[in-house]
Design a protein around this motif. Structure first.
Motif, PDB file in Angstrom:
ATOM      1  N   THR A 167       0.845  -1.182   0.000  1.00  0.00           N
ATOM      2  CA  THR A 167       0.000   0.000   0.000  1.00  0.00           C
ATOM      3  C   THR A 167       0.879   1.230   0.000  1.00  0.00           C
ATOM      4  OG1 THR A 167      -1.875   1.074   1.097  1.00  0.00           O
ATOM      5  CG2 THR A 167      -0.185   0.142   2.529  1.00  0.00           C
ATOM      6  N   ASP A 168       0.358   2.315  -0.551  1.00  0.00           N
ATOM      7  CA  ASP A 168       1.151   3.535  -0.574  1.00  0.00           C
ATOM      8  C   ASP A 168       1.327   4.103   0.830  1.00  0.00           C
ATOM      9  OD1 ASP A 168      -1.532   4.323  -0.299  1.00  0.00           O
ATOM     10  OD2 ASP A 168      -1.646   5.113  -2.336  1.00  0.00           O
ATOM     11  N   LEU A 169       0.257   4.179   1.598  1.00  0.00           N
ATOM     12  CA  LEU A 169       0.303   4.802   2.918  1.00  0.00           C
ATOM     13  C   LEU A 169      -0.596   4.028   3.861  1.00  0.00           C
ATOM     14  CD1 LEU A 169      -0.001   8.663   3.531  1.00  0.00           C
ATOM     15  CD2 LEU A 169      -0.739   6.969   5.190  1.00  0.00           C
ATOM     16  N   GLY A 170      -0.080   3.587   4.986  1.00  0.00           N
ATOM     17  CA  GLY A 170      -0.885   2.845   5.959  1.00  0.00           C
ATOM     18  C   GLY A 170      -0.024   1.932   6.800  1.00  0.00           C
ATOM     19  N   GLY A 171      -0.437   0.665   6.868  1.00  0.00           N
ATOM     20  CA  GLY A 171       0.289  -0.301   7.678  1.00  0.00           C
ATOM     21  C   GLY A 171       0.458  -1.608   6.935  1.00  0.00           C
ATOM     22  N   VAL A 252       0.464 -10.766   1.451  1.00  0.00           N
ATOM     23  CA  VAL A 252       1.267 -10.018   2.424  1.00  0.00           C
ATOM     24  C   VAL A 252       1.401  -8.577   1.947  1.00  0.00           C
ATOM     25  CG1 VAL A 252       3.440  -9.895   3.676  1.00  0.00           C
ATOM     26  CG2 VAL A 252       2.535 -12.130   2.966  1.00  0.00           C
ATOM     27  N   GLU A 253       0.870  -7.665   2.734  1.00  0.00           N
ATOM     28  CA  GLU A 253       0.846  -6.244   2.395  1.00  0.00           C
ATOM     29  C   GLU A 253       1.838  -5.475   3.272  1.00  0.00           C
ATOM     30  OE1 GLU A 253      -1.456  -4.812   0.220  1.00  0.00           O
ATOM     31  OE2 GLU A 253      -3.094  -6.275   0.040  1.00  0.00           O
ATOM     32  N   VAL A 254       2.590  -4.565   2.651  1.00  0.00           N
ATOM     33  CA  VAL A 254       3.494  -3.687   3.390  1.00  0.00           C
ATOM     34  C   VAL A 254       3.327  -2.267   2.877  1.00  0.00           C
ATOM     35  CG1 VAL A 254       5.203  -5.463   3.932  1.00  0.00           C
ATOM     36  CG2 VAL A 254       5.404  -4.178   1.803  1.00  0.00           C
ATOM     37  N   PRO A 255       3.533  -1.264   3.751  1.00  0.00           N
ATOM     38  CA  PRO A 255       3.378   0.125   3.304  1.00  0.00           C
ATOM     39  C   PRO A 255       4.692   0.733   2.820  1.00  0.00           C
ATOM     40  CG  PRO A 255       3.628   0.083   5.677  1.00  0.00           C
ATOM     41  CD  PRO A 255       3.705  -1.366   5.202  1.00  0.00           C
ATOM     42  N   MET A 256       4.574   1.685   1.906  1.00  0.00           N
ATOM     43  CA  MET A 256       5.713   2.516   1.516  1.00  0.00           C
ATOM     44  C   MET A 256       5.900   3.633   2.553  1.00  0.00           C
ATOM     45  SD  MET A 256       4.660   2.681  -2.517  1.00  0.00           S
ATOM     46  CE  MET A 256       6.112   3.511  -3.139  1.00  0.00           C
ATOM     47  N   TRP A 257       4.816   4.295   2.873  1.00  0.00           N
ATOM     48  CA  TRP A 257       4.796   5.261   3.957  1.00  0.00           C
ATOM     49  C   TRP A 257       3.904   4.716   5.059  1.00  0.00           C
ATOM     50  CZ3 TRP A 257       5.031   7.009  -1.099  1.00  0.00           C
ATOM     51  CH2 TRP A 257       6.081   7.891  -1.396  1.00  0.00           C
ATOM     52  N   ALA A 258       4.322   4.863   6.286  1.00  0.00           N
ATOM     53  CA  ALA A 258       3.596   4.304   7.427  1.00  0.00           C
ATOM     54  C   ALA A 258       2.744   5.370   8.092  1.00  0.00           C
ATOM     55  CB  ALA A 258       4.578   3.718   8.439  1.00  0.00           C
ATOM     56  N   SER A 259       1.647   4.912   8.698  1.00  0.00           N
ATOM     57  CA  SER A 259       0.790   5.788   9.490  1.00  0.00           C
ATOM     58  C   SER A 259       0.282   5.015  10.696  1.00  0.00           C
ATOM     59  CB  SER A 259      -0.404   6.291   8.675  1.00  0.00           C
ATOM     60  OG  SER A 259      -1.323   6.977   9.511  1.00  0.00           O
ATOM     61  N   ASP A 260       0.467   5.582  11.864  1.00  0.00           N
ATOM     62  CA  ASP A 260      -0.011   4.930  13.074  1.00  0.00           C
ATOM     63  C   ASP A 260      -1.511   5.055  13.246  1.00  0.00           C
ATOM     64  OD1 ASP A 260       2.563   4.078  13.867  1.00  0.00           O
ATOM     65  OD2 ASP A 260       3.016   6.079  14.642  1.00  0.00           O
TER      66      ASP A 260
END
Length: 416
Positions: A167-171, A252-260
């Motif tokens: 994902t672009d932004l998330g977790g 399996v999903e990983v973010p590029m930018w993270a957001s708490d």
């Protein structure tokens, strides 16, 4: 937003070259072969490591805008080559890129910001995506990429298929077509170690039961859809094809930018009210893009192509999805879920605007700068609202790679 990453995502050409080098370096252990061609004639490659009958299949590049998986695939393949225990009784097979045509159109190898990422954005319409096309198309209309993938599954009969998404932004989160007991612990441990939030209420898995934080198990057939308007059903995708041979699939999903903001399991004070508000904004934002499209359409007579089709497809999803959010009880009442829905609602019109801008710019249309300004505003607002922080590329890959290996080990114990 964080500064330019030191590393960049590999291209499909580079992944193929690395696989060729690995096969040349260990010819008794590794083989690389072509298993099909894309709609545009690009080859689809499968790298195999080991010769056991028991098999794991790892698929990268199913969504062209999710580039982490290409690097992860190479990382896992290298790890399997180095670690004899991983291949003692299991052969590993790697579909290097499920959609090379899509990958050729998504052109942000090292994005500096969400705006930069969207300037080169491409993600096909649902019926043109290799994994999703079986959920919306009859068998005789499936694209060659889908037929190649299902043919590999039928040949290998993997006990586990892992498909690498992002994902672009998330977790980070995992979707499973069957539960893998024990996976939640190493997944959570890896995410925590690398400071990657776990998306506990992922809108992609709305209404799915969880076997642990961020590990979502697909409901049984017949379960109601959280978003009734959505035209596809994951249970008809290639994810379920492994079930024909007693296997299962892990996404399996990983973010590029993270957001708490997507890692907060506390109850939201008014989730239904929040979703109605988000539905209203989704309609307004998509309406701005739709008006640009309608204005430009007379100037685009005879223009077609995957970018325009994908932009229109995304806009067509909006009215039904907004109605779902307004009139269907929330699938989850946590702040994490509402945050994930908000991210989805910001993402959909932004992506449509990004792809439409590319079409208009290519044809010198005067509306292209207007869309670019809109993209910049929305990208900055998205990043600011979610307090986006760049996840170092090596951390994206390491977390996804660890989760792939943990899923294979725990699923092997499950399969017996």
């Amino acid at each position: 937003m964080s500064p330019l990453p030191e590393l960049r995502y590999p291209t499909v050409t580079e992944v193929v070259a690395s696989a060729q080098a690995l096969a040349a370096y260990r010819p008794a252990l590794c083989t690389l072969r072509q298993v099909g061609r894309s709609r545009a004639g690009r080859p689809l490659h499968l790298l195999s490591v080991g010769h056991a009958r028991r098999a794991v299949l790892v698929v990268a590049g199913a969504h062209s805008n999710e580039p982490t998986g290409l690097g992860t695939l190479l990382d896992v393949a290298g790890r399997v080559v180095r670690d004899r225990t991983l291949r003692a009784d299991t052969a590993w097979h790697f579909l290097l890129c499920a959609d090379p045509d899509g990958a050729s159109l998504h052109v942000t190898p090292a994005p500096r910001s969400l705006f930069d990422y969207h300037l080169g954005f491409f993600r096909p319409a649902g019926h043109e995506q290799p994994e999703w096309s079986p959920s919306v198309l009859p068998p005789d209309r499936l694209p060659p990429e889908t037929r190649a993938l299902t043919g590999v599954i039928d040949e290998l009969r993997p006990y586990l298929q892992v498909t690498l998404h992002g994902t672009d932004l998330g977790g980070s989160w995992v979707q499973l077509t069957k539960d893998i007991p024990g996976l939640a612990e190493p997944f959570a441990k890896s995410a925590a170690e690398l400071n990657i939030p776990v998306e506990t209420g992922a809108s992609d898995a709305a209404g799915w039961p969880a076997s642990g934080p961020g590990v979502h198990v697909m409901p049984a057939p017949g379960a109601g859809a959280a978003y009734p308007s959505m035209p596809d059903d994951a249970r008809n995708s290639t994810w379920y094809h492994a079930h024909r041979h007693g296997g299962l699939t892990a996404i399996v999903e990983v973010p590029m930018w993270a957001s708490d903001l997507v890692d907060d399991p506390t109850p939201h004070p008014a989730p239904a009210v929040a979703l109605r508000h988000l539905a209203g904004r989704l309609l307004r934002d998509a309406g701005q893009v739709r008006r640009v499209l309608d204005e430009a359409r007379p100037r685009l007579v005879g223009v077609d192509g995957p970018l325009l089709r994908a932009a229109e497809w995304g806009l067509d999803l909006v009215p039904g999805l907004a109605a779902d959010w307004m009139h269907t009880a929330p699938a989850d009442d946590t702040r994490a879920y509402v945050g994930s829905v908000e991210a989805f609602g910001r993402r959909l019109p932004l992506r449509a605007a990004a792809m439409l801008r590319r079409v208009l710019a290519e044809h010198g249309d005067p509306a292209a700068p207007r869309l670019e300004r809109l993209m910049a505003t929305w990208s900055d607002a998205f990043a600011e609202r979610f307090r986006a922080r760049w996840v170092p590329l090596e951390h994206q890959i390491r977390h996804q790679s660890r989760t792939v290996v943990a899923a294979a080990l725990h699923a092997r114990d499950r399969a017996g």
